[in-house]
Design an enzyme around this catalytic site. Structure first.
Site, PDB file in Angstrom:
ATOM      1  N   GLU A  61     -13.309   4.533   6.325  1.00 56.14           N
ATOM      2  CA  GLU A  61     -12.672   3.750   7.326  1.00 56.14           C
ATOM      3  C   GLU A  61     -13.523   3.821   8.747  1.00 56.14           C
ATOM      4  O   GLU A  61     -13.406   3.905   9.578  1.00 56.14           O
ATOM      5  CB  GLU A  61     -11.330   4.146   7.917  1.00 56.14           C
ATOM      6  CG  GLU A  61     -10.518   3.718   6.903  1.00 56.14           C
ATOM      7  CD  GLU A  61      -8.780   4.056   7.249  1.00 56.14           C
ATOM      8  OE1 GLU A  61      -8.683   5.338   7.692  1.00 56.14           O
ATOM      9  OE2 GLU A  61      -8.020   3.317   7.427  1.00 56.14           O
ATOM     10  N   LYS A  91      -5.649   7.938  20.389  1.00 53.49           N
ATOM     11  CA  LYS A  91      -5.693   8.497  18.780  1.00 53.49           C
ATOM     12  C   LYS A  91      -7.498   8.141  18.529  1.00 53.49           C
ATOM     13  O   LYS A  91      -7.742   8.969  17.605  1.00 53.49           O
ATOM     14  CB  LYS A  91      -4.652   7.513  18.063  1.00 53.49           C
ATOM     15  CG  LYS A  91      -4.812   7.684  16.675  1.00 53.49           C
ATOM     16  CD  LYS A  91      -3.824   8.631  16.026  1.00 53.49           C
ATOM     17  CE  LYS A  91      -3.885   9.249  14.858  1.00 53.49           C
ATOM     18  NZ  LYS A  91      -3.348   8.616  13.647  1.00 53.49           N
ATOM     19  N   SER A 123      -9.189  12.493   6.685  1.00 49.86           N
ATOM     20  CA  SER A 123      -9.124  11.322   5.312  1.00 49.86           C
ATOM     21  C   SER A 123     -10.427  10.506   5.305  1.00 49.86           C
ATOM     22  O   SER A 123     -10.681  10.292   4.274  1.00 49.86           O
ATOM     23  CB  SER A 123      -8.205  10.232   5.755  1.00 49.86           C
ATOM     24  OG  SER A 123      -8.802   9.385   6.890  1.00 49.86           O
ATOM     25  N   ALA A 176      -0.335   7.921   0.473  1.00 45.97           N
ATOM     26  CA  ALA A 176       0.354   8.872   1.288  1.00 45.97           C
ATOM     27  C   ALA A 176       1.425   8.366   2.240  1.00 45.97           C
ATOM     28  O   ALA A 176       2.513   8.515   2.549  1.00 45.97           O
ATOM     29  CB  ALA A 176      -0.793   9.600   2.034  1.00 45.97           C
ATOM     30  N   GLY A 184       2.311   4.976   3.222  1.00 42.11           N
ATOM     31  CA  GLY A 184       3.202   4.127   2.523  1.00 42.11           C
ATOM     32  C   GLY A 184       4.440   4.890   1.785  1.00 42.11           C
ATOM     33  O   GLY A 184       5.502   4.316   1.918  1.00 42.11           O
ATOM     34  N   GLY A 216       0.890  -1.115   0.409  1.00 40.14           N
ATOM     35  CA  GLY A 216       0.057  -0.009   0.090  1.00 40.14           C
ATOM     36  C   GLY A 216       0.680   1.253   0.072  1.00 40.14           C
ATOM     37  O   GLY A 216       1.367   1.672   1.134  1.00 40.14           O
ATOM     38  N   ASN A 243      -9.931  10.469  16.297  1.00 41.03           N
ATOM     39  CA  ASN A 243     -10.374  10.136  15.050  1.00 41.03           C
ATOM     40  C   ASN A 243     -12.067   9.879  14.992  1.00 41.03           C
ATOM     41  O   ASN A 243     -12.522  10.378  14.305  1.00 41.03           O
ATOM     42  CB  ASN A 243      -9.890   8.944  14.646  1.00 41.03           C
ATOM     43  CG  ASN A 243      -8.257   9.061  13.973  1.00 41.03           C
ATOM     44  OD1 ASN A 243      -8.067  10.087  13.894  1.00 41.03           O
ATOM     45  ND2 ASN A 243      -7.683   8.216  13.848  1.00 41.03           N
TER      46      ASN A 243
HETATM   47  N1  LIG Z   1      -2.646  10.082   5.235  1.00 38.42           N
HETATM   48  C1  LIG Z   1      -2.537  10.355   6.470  1.00 38.42           C
HETATM   49  O1  LIG Z   1      -2.200  11.585   6.780  1.00 38.42           O
HETATM   50  C2  LIG Z   1      -2.673   9.673   7.645  1.00 38.42           C
HETATM   51  C3  LIG Z   1      -2.360   9.983   8.882  1.00 38.42           C
HETATM   52  C4  LIG Z   1      -2.368   8.975  10.047  1.00 38.42           C
HETATM   53  C5  LIG Z   1      -2.943   7.654   9.919  1.00 38.42           C
HETATM   54  N2  LIG Z   1      -3.234   7.344   8.447  1.00 38.42           N
HETATM   55  C6  LIG Z   1      -3.654   6.007   8.220  1.00 38.42           C
HETATM   56  O2  LIG Z   1      -2.916   5.271   7.638  1.00 38.42           O
HETATM   57  C7  LIG Z   1      -3.533   4.192   6.870  1.00 38.42           C
HETATM   58  C8  LIG Z   1      -3.087   4.551   5.171  1.00 38.42           C
HETATM   59  O3  LIG Z   1      -3.617   5.706   5.016  1.00 38.42           O
HETATM   60  P1  LIG Z   1      -3.093   6.593   3.589  1.00 38.42           P
HETATM   61  O4  LIG Z   1      -3.531   7.909   3.810  1.00 38.42           O
HETATM   62  O5  LIG Z   1      -1.806   6.307   3.226  1.00 38.42           O
HETATM   63  O6  LIG Z   1      -4.190   6.000   2.555  1.00 38.42           O
HETATM   64  P2  LIG Z   1      -4.049   6.108   0.952  1.00 38.42           P
HETATM   65  O7  LIG Z   1      -3.263   7.254   0.625  1.00 38.42           O
HETATM   66  O8  LIG Z   1      -5.394   6.066   0.407  1.00 38.42           O
HETATM   67  O9  LIG Z   1      -2.976   4.927   0.714  1.00 38.42           O
HETATM   68  C9  LIG Z   1      -3.487   3.478   0.687  1.00 38.42           C
HETATM   69  C10 LIG Z   1      -2.875   2.766  -0.395  1.00 38.42           C
HETATM   70  O10 LIG Z   1      -3.308   1.361  -0.191  1.00 38.42           O
HETATM   71  C11 LIG Z   1      -3.134   0.971  -1.708  1.00 38.42           C
HETATM   72  N3  LIG Z   1      -3.882  -0.366  -1.861  1.00 38.42           N
HETATM   73  C12 LIG Z   1      -5.068  -0.754  -1.572  1.00 38.42           C
HETATM   74  N4  LIG Z   1      -5.232  -1.952  -1.571  1.00 38.42           N
HETATM   75  C13 LIG Z   1      -4.217  -2.705  -1.804  1.00 38.42           C
HETATM   76  C14 LIG Z   1      -3.702  -3.888  -2.203  1.00 38.42           C
HETATM   77  N5  LIG Z   1      -4.398  -4.866  -2.036  1.00 38.42           N
HETATM   78  N6  LIG Z   1      -2.482  -4.102  -2.653  1.00 38.42           N
HETATM   79  C15 LIG Z   1      -1.490  -2.952  -2.698  1.00 38.42           C
HETATM   80  N7  LIG Z   1      -1.964  -1.704  -2.526  1.00 38.42           N
HETATM   81  C16 LIG Z   1      -3.101  -1.513  -1.992  1.00 38.42           C
HETATM   82  C17 LIG Z   1      -4.050   1.831  -2.442  1.00 38.42           C
HETATM   83  O11 LIG Z   1      -3.895   1.707  -3.710  1.00 38.42           O
HETATM   84  P3  LIG Z   1      -4.675   2.693  -4.864  1.00 38.42           P
HETATM   85  O12 LIG Z   1      -3.513   3.778  -5.086  1.00 38.42           O
HETATM   86  O13 LIG Z   1      -4.644   1.483  -6.076  1.00 38.42           O
HETATM   87  O14 LIG Z   1      -5.809   2.824  -4.748  1.00 38.42           O
HETATM   88  C18 LIG Z   1      -3.236   3.320  -1.794  1.00 38.42           C
HETATM   89  O15 LIG Z   1      -2.436   3.380  -2.687  1.00 38.42           O
HETATM   90  C19 LIG Z   1      -4.889   4.444   7.192  1.00 38.42           C
HETATM   91  O16 LIG Z   1      -5.413   3.515   7.999  1.00 38.42           O
HETATM   92  C20 LIG Z   1      -5.075   5.917   7.670  1.00 38.42           C
HETATM   93  O17 LIG Z   1      -6.149   6.149   8.301  1.00 38.42           O
HETATM   94  C21 LIG Z   1      -3.300   8.190   7.444  1.00 38.42           C
END
Ligand SMILES: NC(=O)c1ccc[n+]([C@@H]2O[C@H](COP(=O)([O-])OP(=O)(O)OC[C@H]3O[C@@H](n4cnc5c(N)ncnc54)[C@H](OP(=O)(O)O)[C@@H]3O)[C@@H](O)[C@H]2O)c1
Length: 298
Positions: A256, A175, A244, A11, A13, A8, A179
């Site tokens: 989520e 946290k 998010s 953002a 990752g 994944g 949220n």
């Molecule tokens: N962003 C923030 O500021 C933040 C802060 C704190 C916590 N979080 C938490 O961190 C976690 C990740 O959030 P995020 O913001 O990084 O989400 P995101 O930007 O939506 O990234 C998630 C990634 O996972 C990929 N994905 C989904 N299914 C997959 C699979 N089967 N195999 C490979 N890749 C796959 C998606 O691919 P596609 O591109 O194909 O959709 C997307 O690129 C969440 O639980 C979120 O609540 C986020």
């Protein structure tokens, strides 16, 4: 050197991959659903071009030392498919997601003693062109112990803050208290500024207090004034901050909901603690999502 797969690469990752790249000694594999191209991350201290192998098919994956899962919680089933070839027989798995059920999500594949729950705070987003923009510092919280220490060492010598805590339960539920209130934004399709409204502020406090009551019953040590802390936190954000869940809803993606508010309702039921506001939020968000997808496919 460690062999590390990031599952994944959105953002979070992307930021994690850039930190591992900066550590300068790992073999990094980026596991994505679509071909990634060059991963570029704009950090507060400069741009990072991540050197890594990209896989889009789990059939081609082979065992690694660490898997770092950074999908949204609603994509955990797809993420789990990567865990079979990458870590089902050995290797450690860090689950870098929101919520409080990190271990449970992958328990059918990875035993609890090889799974490390991680809480991350970092304002970051991925743009449609794939560029990941990190707008502030990364802070992670993990359970203390050998797994937590090994995980933290992967990032040496970067300056990322990784706190090892003896009380992860409290850290995770704290946290979640923050949220839980964010769901109101998603429900009203309004950014964080909406919590400056006094009535919405009161409602948000009630939502948080339901979460805190469940958390305390489970043994988490949540401050008595947590609701005020949460409201103050939201009110200190720029008026137009988009969390998010709201971002997902605006983009017609799943949300989520279950990991952030559904879990409060489910755990509340188990403990006989009423959580009417969280239940209502979950029902309304699910109905709104369902109706919009039904209408758009009509
Ligand atoms: N962003 C923030 O500021 C933040 C802060 C704190 C916590 N979080 C938490 O961190 C976690 C990740 O959030 P995020 O913001 O990084 O989400 P995101 O930007 O939506 O990234 C998630 C990634 O996972 C990929 N994905 C989904 N299914 C997959 C699979 N089967 N195999 C490979 N890749 C796959 C998606 O691919 P596609 O591109 O194909 O959709 C997307 O690129 C969440 O639980 C979120 O609540 C986020």
């Amino acid at each position: 050197m460690a062999r590390i797969a990031v599952v994944g690469v959105g953002a979070i990752g992307g930021v994690i991959a850039s930190l591992l790249h900066l550590a300068g000694r790992h073999q990094i594999t980026l596991c994505t659903r679509r071909p990634l191209g060059q991963l570029n991350v704009r950090t507060p201290t400069g741009d990072v071009q991540v050197a890594a192998t990209n896989l889009t098919d789990d059939v081609l994956a082979s065992p690694v030392d660490w898997v770092l899962v950074a999908t949204k919680t609603y994509d955990s089933e797809g993420a789990a498919r990567w865990l079979e070839p990458l870590a089902s027989t050995s290797g450690r798995v860090a689950v870098i997601q929101n919520g409080v059920e990190h271990r449970e999500r992958f328990a059918s594949i990875i035993p609890p003693d090889r799974t490390l729950p991680v809480i991350i705070d970092c304002p970051v987003e991925r743009q449609p062109d794939g560029l990941v923009i990190q707008r502030g510092a990364v802070k992670m919280n993990v359970e203390s112990g050998s797994l937590g220490s090994e995980f933290a060492a992967l990032f040496d010598p970067s300056t990322v803050t990784i706190d090892l805590t003896d009380d992860f339960l409290t850290a995770a539920w704290r946290k979640l208290c923050f949220n839980s209130a964010g769901a109101l934004s998603a429900l009203m399709l309004q950014p964080a500024g909406i919590l400056r409204d006094p009535e919405i502020g009161h409602t948000a406090a009630d939502v948080v207090n339901e979460c805190a009551t469940v958390a305390r019953a489970l043994g988490a040590r949540i401050d008595p004034d947590i609701a005020q802390q949460v409201i103050d936190g939201y009110r200190a954000q720029p008026f137009d901050s988009v969390n998010s869940m709201l971002a997902d809803r605006l983009a017609s993606r799943p949300m989520e909901i279950d990991a952030r508010n559904g879990v409060i309702v489910r755990k509340g039921e188990e403990l006989d603690i009423p959580t009417p506001l969280n239940r209502l939020i979950v029902a309304l968000l699910r109905a709104a999502t369902h109706n919009s997808s039904t209408n758009s496919s009509a």
